[in-house]
Design an enzyme around this catalytic site. Structure first.
Site, PDB file in Angstrom:
ATOM      1  N   ASP A  43     -14.706   2.299   8.617  1.00  0.00           N
ATOM      2  CA  ASP A  43     -14.909   2.301   7.161  1.00  0.00           C
ATOM      3  C   ASP A  43     -15.149   0.883   6.645  1.00  0.00           C
ATOM      4  O   ASP A  43     -14.627   0.491   5.607  1.00  0.00           O
ATOM      5  CB  ASP A  43     -13.700   2.927   6.463  1.00  0.00           C
ATOM      6  CG  ASP A  43     -14.009   3.310   5.012  1.00  0.00           C
ATOM      7  OD1 ASP A  43     -15.195   3.535   4.699  1.00  0.00           O
ATOM      8  OD2 ASP A  43     -13.071   3.376   4.197  1.00  0.00           O
ATOM      9  N   LYS A 103       0.867  -1.173   0.000  1.00  0.00           N
ATOM     10  CA  LYS A 103       0.000   0.000   0.000  1.00  0.00           C
ATOM     11  C   LYS A 103       0.903   1.222   0.000  1.00  0.00           C
ATOM     12  O   LYS A 103       1.704   1.418   0.915  1.00  0.00           O
ATOM     13  CB  LYS A 103      -0.929   0.012   1.206  1.00  0.00           C
ATOM     14  CG  LYS A 103      -1.897   1.190   1.166  1.00  0.00           C
ATOM     15  CD  LYS A 103      -3.028   1.063   2.155  1.00  0.00           C
ATOM     16  CE  LYS A 103      -4.017   2.210   1.964  1.00  0.00           C
ATOM     17  NZ  LYS A 103      -5.156   2.115   2.899  1.00  0.00           N
TER      18      LYS A 103
END
Length: 359
Positions: free
Chosen positions: A133, A39
């Site tokens: 989230d 990432k």
């Protein structure tokens, strides 16, 4: 953002996805030939938003503290040429958002996926970590049908004193956002429960419980839902899919309560409810199949399929022995032995019938 062919000790293979603050790529750690996922934080954001790096590091730290088979493992966090990244296990599978589109998945399989998902989230909640989230885009379904949570990008530790969310800044995805995220209110573990409820509703029906024309519209409707929940309550799942049991419908709508106090308070609470439903649903399915005449017919036909070949084999055996006696002993001797053969054949047939009826 242009991604170089190599970052540190990792050879970049392909881009897997991209978000608002960074992207995820598939890479190879060349020294040990291990496939990983990286990432990478967009470098363009570093000067504009100083808190980005701090939040990025916190994401990796919080996720790495959660060791669970349904949470992607974090290996390391590093920087190369002002490019911040962290590495994690590469998971083969399909995003849950694509998995949801399939209508051929049994209800019990869908529930099993969320049982595992809640088990992973329960670990985070037990460590006072809220995800904030949860959405299908952040979950991968493996080939073995196990869900894996990939992204803890805006996770928050409830015991951290440092405030990293700017005042007036909304964090979360609008479709899965709880009312307290959209408007005034404190987030907590119950905030994740609302998002999981939306995901479960979507998994069971193929559509989201709350609709809107755009992000702003969705956020406004979520605020209105908190004020007038009865007027804006979504349709029950059973109205959309008649096969969904009412018990499961009740579980999901408790997750979707506008008032956080009326929801399951942690993923552990929701996990227990789903496990109980799964046990009762399995028992109901078993009882229904036992009482179903078609099932009985199948069982009878199955026994018959064993019986007739066995009976034919015994008759052929008797015929062969009879012929052998006739040839060897002649007619008179054969007739004296025939009664004994008849008794043997009768006993064999009775044995076969007993064995088959027990199956």
């Amino acid at each position: 953002m242009e991604i170089p062919s190599k970052i540190g000790k990792y050879k970049i293979l392909k881009k897997l996805g991209e978000g608002a603050s960074g992207c995820v790529v598939k890479a190879e750690q060349e020294v040990i030939q291990r496939i990983v996922a990286l990432k990478i934080l967009f470098s363009s954001l570093l000067e504009e938003k100083p808190l980005i790096i701090k939040r990025f590091h916190r994401e990796a730290r919080l996720a790495s503290a959660l060791v669970h088979p349904n949470i992607v493992p974090i290996f390391e966090i590093d920087e190369c040429n002002k490019m911040h990244y962290y590495t994690m296990q590469y998971i083969e599978g399909i995003p849950m958002i694509d998995y949801i589109k399939s209508n051929s998945i049994p209800i019990e399989t869908r529930v099993d996926i969320f049982i595992e998902l809640c088990d992973a989230l329960a670990l985070a909640h037990s460590r006072t970590i809220i995800h904030r989230d949860m959405k299908p885009h952040n979950v991968i379904i493996t080939k073995e049908m196990h869900p894996v949570i990939l992204d803890f990008g805006i996770a928050k530790s409830l015991i951290e004193e440092e405030q990293m969310t700017q005042v007036g800044h909304i964090l979360g995805s609008a479709h899965y956002m709880a009312p307290e995220q959209a408007g005034p209110g404190n987030v907590g573990t119950y905030t994740d429960i609302f998002a999981v409820g939306v995901m479960l509703y979507e998994m069971m029906t193929g559509q989201r419980p709350f609709q809107g024309n755009n992000v702003k519209d969705l956020i406004m409707k979520r605020i209105q839902y908190a004020q007038k929940p009865d007027l804006l309550r979504p349709p029950s799942m059973k109205e959309i899919n008649h096969e969904i049991p009412e018990t499961l419908d009740s579980i999901v709508f408790r997750c979707l309560e506008a008032n956080p106090k009326n929801r399951y308070q942690t993923a552990g609470d929701l996990l227990k409810a789903l496990q109980q439903f799964r046990s009762e649903f399995c028992l109901t399915q078993t009882l229904d199949s036992e009482q179903n005449p078609s099932s009985l017919s199948v069982a009878v036909n199955k026994k018959a399929s064993y019986f007739y070949p066995c009976l034919l084999s015994i008759l052929l055996f008797i015929l062969m022995i009879s012929f052998s006696f006739w040839v060897y002993y002649g007619k008179q001797e054969f007739l004296s032995k025939a009664k004994g053969l008849q008794d043997i054949g009768s006993n064999k047939i009775q044995e076969v019938v007993k064995k088959i009826t027990k199956k």
